[in-house]
Design a protein around this motif. Sequence first.
Motif, short mmCIF file in Angstrom:
data_model
loop_
_atom_site.label_atom_id
_atom_site.label_comp_id
_atom_site.label_asym_id
_atom_site.label_seq_id
_atom_site.Cartn_x
_atom_site.Cartn_y
_atom_site.Cartn_z
N ILE A 87 0.86 -1.18 0.00
CA ILE A 87 0.00 0.00 0.00
C ILE A 87 0.89 1.23 0.00
O ILE A 87 1.65 1.47 0.94
N TYR A 88 0.81 2.01 -1.06
CA TYR A 88 1.71 3.14 -1.27
C TYR A 88 0.90 4.43 -1.20
O TYR A 88 0.28 4.85 -2.16
N GLY A 89 0.88 5.04 -0.02
CA GLY A 89 0.12 6.25 0.18
C GLY A 89 0.96 7.50 0.00
O GLY A 89 2.12 7.55 0.40
N SER A 90 0.36 8.51 -0.63
CA SER A 90 1.05 9.80 -0.81
C SER A 90 0.02 10.82 -1.29
O SER A 90 -1.12 10.47 -1.60
N SER A 91 0.45 12.07 -1.35
CA SER A 91 -0.44 13.09 -1.94
C SER A 91 -0.52 12.93 -3.45
O SER A 91 -1.55 13.23 -4.05
N PHE A 92 0.57 12.50 -4.08
CA PHE A 92 0.64 12.40 -5.55
C PHE A 92 0.14 13.69 -6.19
O PHE A 92 -0.77 13.70 -7.00
N ASP A 93 0.81 14.78 -5.82
CA ASP A 93 0.35 16.12 -6.19
C ASP A 93 1.49 16.92 -6.84
O ASP A 93 1.94 17.91 -6.27
N PRO A 94 1.95 16.51 -8.05
CA PRO A 94 1.43 15.44 -8.90
C PRO A 94 2.23 14.14 -8.69
O PRO A 94 3.26 14.13 -8.03
N VAL A 95 1.73 13.06 -9.31
CA VAL A 95 2.50 11.82 -9.38
C VAL A 95 3.74 12.08 -10.24
O VAL A 95 3.68 12.80 -11.23
#
Length: 204
Positions: free
Chosen positions: A6-14
Amino acid sequence: MAKIGIYGSSFDPVTNVHLWTASTVAHRCKLDRVIFLPCSSKRKDKSLNTTDEHRIAMLEMALKNNEKFILDDYEMNQDSWNVYTYHTMQHFHSLFPGDEVSFIMGADLLEDIAEGKWKYSDELIANNKFIVMARNGIDMLKTISRSPLLRNYDDGTRFHLIDKGLAMEISSTYIREELAKGGEPRYLLPDACYDYVKNHGLYQ
């Protein structure tokens, strides 16, 4: 039994570093799937720079060519801002009973847990496995050995430490700053995402 990260992040951006990191972790840890989990925009400890819709759209474009990469908007869809990793991991354990589910994080977050900065940290550590990626200047073994919480659950399988070749410092923040100042971060994020950012005038 599948092995799932499980890879959680904001990804803002990816970014391409997100993708490269996930691919490397999947290879080294023999994961069958990596679930990309964008965080909730309702969280008070996060200051996001674009909408959930834009973040999801870019993730969909970035992940579509890798069958091991899965997008899950579980945290985005929670009504409350009060979303904690312990509860998220409970959700994924219930979703994949019998599979080995691990939380992927950087060594900086391991330090935060050791310092008691996370809610339900005892329950989180007691009930989960972790894949921990190196960060410059952080000694992961010392972090574990100095924390009663971490070391007392360190049974040899609790923490999979990846300390070679993953301490890359090109971040979403770097890309946003480059775009805001008229820089050119084109090859730091997937081509489709770069075009999307430009077409929608994001991070200007």
